[in-house]
Design a protein around this motif. Structure first.
Motif, PDB file in Angstrom:
ATOM      1  N   ALA A 188      43.608  38.160  29.164  1.00 34.17           N
ATOM      2  CA  ALA A 188      44.764  37.480  29.718  1.00 34.17           C
ATOM      3  C   ALA A 188      45.273  36.414  28.572  1.00 34.17           C
ATOM      4  N   ARG A 189      44.526  35.770  27.883  1.00 32.95           N
ATOM      5  CA  ARG A 189      44.954  34.760  26.971  1.00 32.95           C
ATOM      6  C   ARG A 189      45.558  35.570  25.642  1.00 32.95           C
ATOM      7  N   LEU A 190      44.900  36.768  25.539  1.00 31.63           N
ATOM      8  CA  LEU A 190      45.558  37.424  24.253  1.00 31.63           C
ATOM      9  C   LEU A 190      47.059  38.296  24.634  1.00 31.63           C
ATOM     10  N   LEU A 191      47.121  38.384  26.133  1.00 39.63           N
ATOM     11  CA  LEU A 191      48.422  38.759  26.593  1.00 39.63           C
ATOM     12  C   LEU A 191      49.329  37.660  26.884  1.00 39.63           C
ATOM     13  N   GLY A 192      48.985  36.590  26.477  1.00 37.30           N
ATOM     14  CA  GLY A 192      49.661  35.384  27.005  1.00 37.30           C
ATOM     15  C   GLY A 192      49.901  34.894  28.203  1.00 37.30           C
ATOM     16  N   LEU A 193      48.886  35.192  29.011  1.00 34.75           N
ATOM     17  CA  LEU A 193      48.618  34.902  30.323  1.00 34.75           C
ATOM     18  C   LEU A 193      47.908  33.626  30.526  1.00 34.75           C
ATOM     19  N   PRO A 194      48.049  32.849  31.487  1.00 31.59           N
ATOM     20  CA  PRO A 194      47.329  31.693  31.938  1.00 31.59           C
ATOM     21  C   PRO A 194      46.048  31.946  32.468  1.00 31.59           C
ATOM     22  N   TYR A 195      45.257  30.958  32.388  1.00 34.97           N
ATOM     23  CA  TYR A 195      43.613  30.902  32.973  1.00 34.97           C
ATOM     24  C   TYR A 195      43.614  30.472  34.552  1.00 34.97           C
ATOM     25  N   PRO A 196      42.877  30.899  35.259  1.00 34.08           N
ATOM     26  CA  PRO A 196      42.051  32.021  35.155  1.00 34.08           C
ATOM     27  C   PRO A 196      42.571  33.309  34.876  1.00 34.08           C
ATOM     28  N   GLY A 197      41.855  34.242  34.326  1.00 36.76           N
ATOM     29  CA  GLY A 197      42.619  35.528  33.932  1.00 36.76           C
ATOM     30  C   GLY A 197      42.645  36.551  34.997  1.00 36.76           C
ATOM     31  N   GLY A 198      41.653  36.553  35.944  1.00 29.12           N
ATOM     32  CA  GLY A 198      41.787  37.543  36.787  1.00 29.12           C
ATOM     33  C   GLY A 198      42.923  37.737  37.939  1.00 29.12           C
ATOM     34  N   PRO A 199      43.187  36.701  38.405  1.00 32.51           N
ATOM     35  CA  PRO A 199      44.610  36.732  39.269  1.00 32.51           C
ATOM     36  C   PRO A 199      45.760  37.207  38.258  1.00 32.51           C
ATOM     37  N   GLU A 200      45.688  36.651  37.207  1.00 29.88           N
ATOM     38  CA  GLU A 200      47.139  36.844  36.298  1.00 29.88           C
ATOM     39  C   GLU A 200      47.000  38.288  35.850  1.00 29.88           C
ATOM     40  N   ILE A 201      45.859  39.089  35.546  1.00 31.43           N
ATOM     41  CA  ILE A 201      45.952  40.265  35.101  1.00 31.43           C
ATOM     42  C   ILE A 201      46.297  41.207  36.426  1.00 31.43           C
ATOM     43  N   ASP A 202      45.844  40.794  37.449  1.00 29.31           N
ATOM     44  CA  ASP A 202      46.218  41.495  38.789  1.00 29.31           C
ATOM     45  C   ASP A 202      47.735  41.597  38.818  1.00 29.31           C
ATOM     46  N   ARG A 203      48.248  40.631  38.969  1.00 26.48           N
ATOM     47  CA  ARG A 203      49.891  40.055  39.038  1.00 26.48           C
ATOM     48  C   ARG A 203      50.578  41.204  37.849  1.00 26.48           C
ATOM     49  N   ALA A 204      49.840  41.015  36.516  1.00 26.22           N
ATOM     50  CA  ALA A 204      50.838  41.706  35.647  1.00 26.22           C
ATOM     51  C   ALA A 204      50.586  43.240  35.596  1.00 26.22           C
ATOM     52  N   ALA A 205      49.587  43.713  36.546  1.00 29.67           N
ATOM     53  CA  ALA A 205      49.100  45.114  36.284  1.00 29.67           C
ATOM     54  C   ALA A 205      50.117  45.723  37.362  1.00 29.67           C
ATOM     55  N   VAL A 206      50.539  45.118  38.257  1.00 30.13           N
ATOM     56  CA  VAL A 206      51.516  45.776  39.489  1.00 30.13           C
ATOM     57  C   VAL A 206      52.560  46.757  38.885  1.00 30.13           C
ATOM     58  N   GLY A 207      52.368  47.948  39.313  1.00 29.94           N
ATOM     59  CA  GLY A 207      53.404  48.863  38.858  1.00 29.94           C
ATOM     60  C   GLY A 207      52.950  49.444  37.431  1.00 29.94           C
ATOM     61  N   GLY A 208      51.845  49.110  36.812  1.00 31.64           N
ATOM     62  CA  GLY A 208      51.380  49.673  35.585  1.00 31.64           C
ATOM     63  C   GLY A 208      50.632  50.863  35.844  1.00 31.64           C
ATOM     64  N   ASP A 209      50.303  51.671  34.950  1.00 33.16           N
ATOM     65  CA  ASP A 209      49.599  52.801  34.858  1.00 33.16           C
ATOM     66  C   ASP A 209      48.047  52.679  34.464  1.00 33.16           C
ATOM     67  N   PRO A 210      47.204  52.600  35.496  1.00 34.02           N
ATOM     68  CA  PRO A 210      45.604  52.496  34.893  1.00 34.02           C
ATOM     69  C   PRO A 210      45.260  53.596  33.943  1.00 34.02           C
ATOM     70  N   GLY A 211      46.044  54.473  33.684  1.00 32.97           N
ATOM     71  CA  GLY A 211      45.481  55.603  32.887  1.00 32.97           C
ATOM     72  C   GLY A 211      46.371  55.755  31.755  1.00 32.97           C
ATOM     73  N   ALA A 212      47.235  54.766  31.474  1.00 36.89           N
ATOM     74  CA  ALA A 212      48.141  54.988  30.425  1.00 36.89           C
ATOM     75  C   ALA A 212      47.328  54.612  29.077  1.00 36.89           C
ATOM     76  N   ILE A 213      46.451  54.021  29.069  1.00 39.08           N
ATOM     77  CA  ILE A 213      45.550  53.617  27.644  1.00 39.08           C
ATOM     78  C   ILE A 213      44.033  53.583  28.199  1.00 39.08           C
ATOM     79  N   ARG A 214      43.563  54.644  27.275  1.00 34.45           N
ATOM     80  CA  ARG A 214      42.114  54.765  27.721  1.00 34.45           C
ATOM     81  C   ARG A 214      41.323  53.830  26.892  1.00 34.45           C
ATOM     82  N   PHE A 215      41.236  52.610  27.468  1.00 38.39           N
ATOM     83  CA  PHE A 215      40.285  51.685  26.852  1.00 38.39           C
ATOM     84  C   PHE A 215      38.720  52.126  26.993  1.00 38.39           C
ATOM     85  N   PRO A 216      37.931  51.523  26.225  1.00 37.46           N
ATOM     86  CA  PRO A 216      36.472  51.940  26.139  1.00 37.46           C
ATOM     87  C   PRO A 216      35.682  51.377  27.392  1.00 37.46           C
ATOM     88  N   ARG A 217      34.831  52.163  27.631  1.00 38.94           N
ATOM     89  CA  ARG A 217      33.652  51.733  28.915  1.00 38.94           C
ATOM     90  C   ARG A 217      32.709  51.525  28.147  1.00 38.94           C
TER      91      ARG A 217
END
Lengths: 354, 215
Positions: free
Chosen positions: A180-209
């Motif tokens: 969240a921080r590196l995306l410029g979003l506030p703390y705590p990151g969980g709900p912020e990432i959730d909000r930012a992810a609305v409408g996003g494609d979860p398969g757009a970028i294959r980040f490592p597992r």
């Protein structure tokens, strides 16, 4: 019969292992009060929990929280049959506030004191559900928060908990905060990432597992790693910015979240399958993440695994889950912990009672 | 009768009585094990003193100055005990208890005009200090301003008129002396300390300038 007269011992639980001062009161498996005072807002400007700020906040919050919990439960403090406290794992300075207070309170009330493992407490929270269902054992438990990412095999709540795996670097919640921080979003990151992810494609970028390759699976079958994922997101975002492109925030957030949820649930489901235990329990604050819950439900349904998720107010850190474990210890005839136990920041999960 | 708790240096717990003095006391100079031993010390002091909790008039909390991790344990314990026992908490500056005991016997406080500088370890190569201009007629130490924090080499500059003071380097705080000081403050109608712990340091944290590049 009112809740205050429910069967079982009346236990007051104190939880101060991280940034939440939790005071819970239970009778047996009945929840009577669950008061939580969080110092989260004070940590926001630092982008993560500052241990000293958390510990100072516990000292200020304890007394009002105990008073509020007693009022909420409709009891007198002198009515309690036992005191319970988290003795670890967690932040040392924060744990010590609760342990010091719990010991003094137990002596003042002349009541037995039970030291309880925080992680086992997260599993124990499930017994407080009032939906008529009961926790079946053995179960695999996945506990995910800002401080922990642990996979447990629970055969018995008070005698037999085994650590299958845990994070070898950052906790999953911490990864949400850092990304969240590196995306410029506030703390705590969980709900912020959730909000930012609305409408996003979860398969757009294959980040490592993390720790999912064959070579890692031998030594780290049920362990987690999130620091590489965080770095991968940072690198991807930097490349976009360097080339002057706009960062597709929704896609990055959705893809990152998918990577976290995927590896968490993949490993948890694999443990259920490998061990022949068709039950999975989720706990910890990251359970608040809808995608984690949704993915868990989908995969568990597909595998015939019964998924249990306690109510969110019992998933985040709280004192009621600590009281619930103490109540189970008492019911099983375990003696109290006495007054000499330590606050142990690295208390192993196999030590259910500190 | 009072239960007194101080963890500003080591751990010290006492049960005191205005007339009988220090009835029971436990002390450890260990600067780490506060949370471990505090419960046992409270329990042992109460048992040894034979004083029923109901007979206590209050609980005394040592508010420091002291290194924060330990200091908090005693204050948390004092507050929780008081809550459980249904008694009030009164607060005392820990250095005042050191000065009180130094100026006279805690049982029979003596009046003094001797300037005294109390110095205790603040860790991180710093010290806490408090300056006293003797006592009042009742033997209560008269502190000059609030406690301070500095590196040892700066004490002479930090303390106004440093050379006037007899310096007392203390490594322990007696909860017995603290309890007796609280009794004396109460009798004299003097105020107790503020509710805020005397950490004298801000949390060790700075706001970062932003995420660092990884590539």
């Amino acid at each position: 019969m009112s809740d205050a007269q429910a069967p079982g011992p009346l236990v007051l639980g104190i939880e101060t292992s991280c940034d939440e001062t939790g005071i819970g009161i239970v009778r047996g498996t009945t929840l009577l009060a669950n008061v939580i005072s969080s110092s989260m807002d004070e940590h926001a400007r630092y982008g993560g929990v500052v241990p000293e700020i958390a510990a100072r906040a516990h000292l200020d919050a304890l007394e009002p929280a105990i008073t509020a919990a007693v009022a909420e439960a409709g009891i007198h403090l002198t009515d309690v049959d036992a005191i319970a406290v988290t003795s670890g794992p967690g932040l040392a300075g924060a744990l010590m506030v609760g342990v010091g207070a719990a010991k003094a309170l137990a002596v003042a009330l002349d009541k037995p004191l039970y030291a309880v493992n925080h992680l086992v407490g997260h599993v124990g929270a499930d017994v407080l559900r009032d939906d008529g269902t009961e926790l079946e054992l053995p179960t695999v438990a996945l506990l995910v928060s800002g401080g922990h990412t642990s996979l447990l095999l629970v055969r018995d709540l008070v005698t037999d908990v085994e650590l299958l795996g845990e994070t070898i670097d950052d906790a999953a919640g911490e990864a949400f905060d850092k990304v969240a921080r590196l995306l410029g979003l506030p703390y705590p990151g969980g709900p912020e990432i959730d909000r930012a992810a609305v409408g996003g494609d979860p398969g757009a970028i294959r980040f490592p597992r993390g720790l999912s390759h064959q070579k890692d699976m031998a030594a780290h079958r049920y362990d987690f790693s999130f620091s590489g994922l965080k770095t991968a997101v940072a690198r991807w975002v930097e490349q976009k910015r360097d080339s002057g492109d706009e960062v597709p925030l929704a896609d990055v957030a959705a893809s990152f979240r998918e990577a976290v949820a995927d590896i968490l649930i993949t490993k948890a489901v694999a443990a259920c399958r490998d061990l022949g235990v068709p039950r999975l329990l989720l706990g910890g604050g990251v359970v608040a993440n809808a995608r984690v819950r949704q993915l868990a439900q989908e995969r568990c349904d597909a595998e015939g695994i019964a998924l249990r998720i306690p109510p969110l107010s019992l998933c985040t850190d709280n004192g009621a889950m600590i009281a619930a474990i103490a109540s189970q210890l008492i019911a099983a005839g375990h003696p109290p912990s006495g007054l000499a136990f330590s606050a142990d920041s690295t208390l192993p999960v196999t030590t259910i009672q500190g | 009768m009072l239960l007194a708790i101080d963890t500003s240096a080591g751990t010290s717990v006492a049960v005191v009585d205005r007339d009988r003095g220090i009835i029971a006391e436990r002390a450890s100079a260990d600067t780490r094990g506060h949370a471990e031993i505090i419960g046992t010390y409270i329990d042992e002091c109460l048992r040894e003193s034979g004083v029923a909790i109901a007979a206590l008039s209050g609980v005394v909390a040592g508010m420091g100055p002291g290194p924060f991790t330990g200091l908090r344990v005693g204050i948390a314990a004092a507050r929780a005990f008081a809550l459980g026992a249904g008694k009030p908490v009164v607060r005392v500056v820990s250095h005042d208890a050191i000065a009180f005991a130094e100026y006279g016997s805690v049982q029979r406080p003596a009046s003094s005009t001797e300037p005294l500088l109390v110095v205790t370890d603040a860790r991180r190569r710093e010290v806490y200090w408090s300056a006293y201009e003797g006592t009042d007629a009742a033997g209560l130490p008269q502190r000059v301003g609030p406690a301070g924090l500095c590196v040892p080499a700066d004490l002479e500059r930090a303390v106004p008129d440093y050379s006037r003071y007899r310096r007392l380097d203390a490594s322990t705080v007696s909860a017995g002396a603290m309890g007796m000081l609280a009794e004396a403050l109460f009798v004299a109608g003097e105020p107790f300390a503020d509710a805020q712990p005397l950490y004298l340091r801000s949390p060790d944290v700075t706001v970062s300038a932003g995420p660092k590049r990884v590539s």
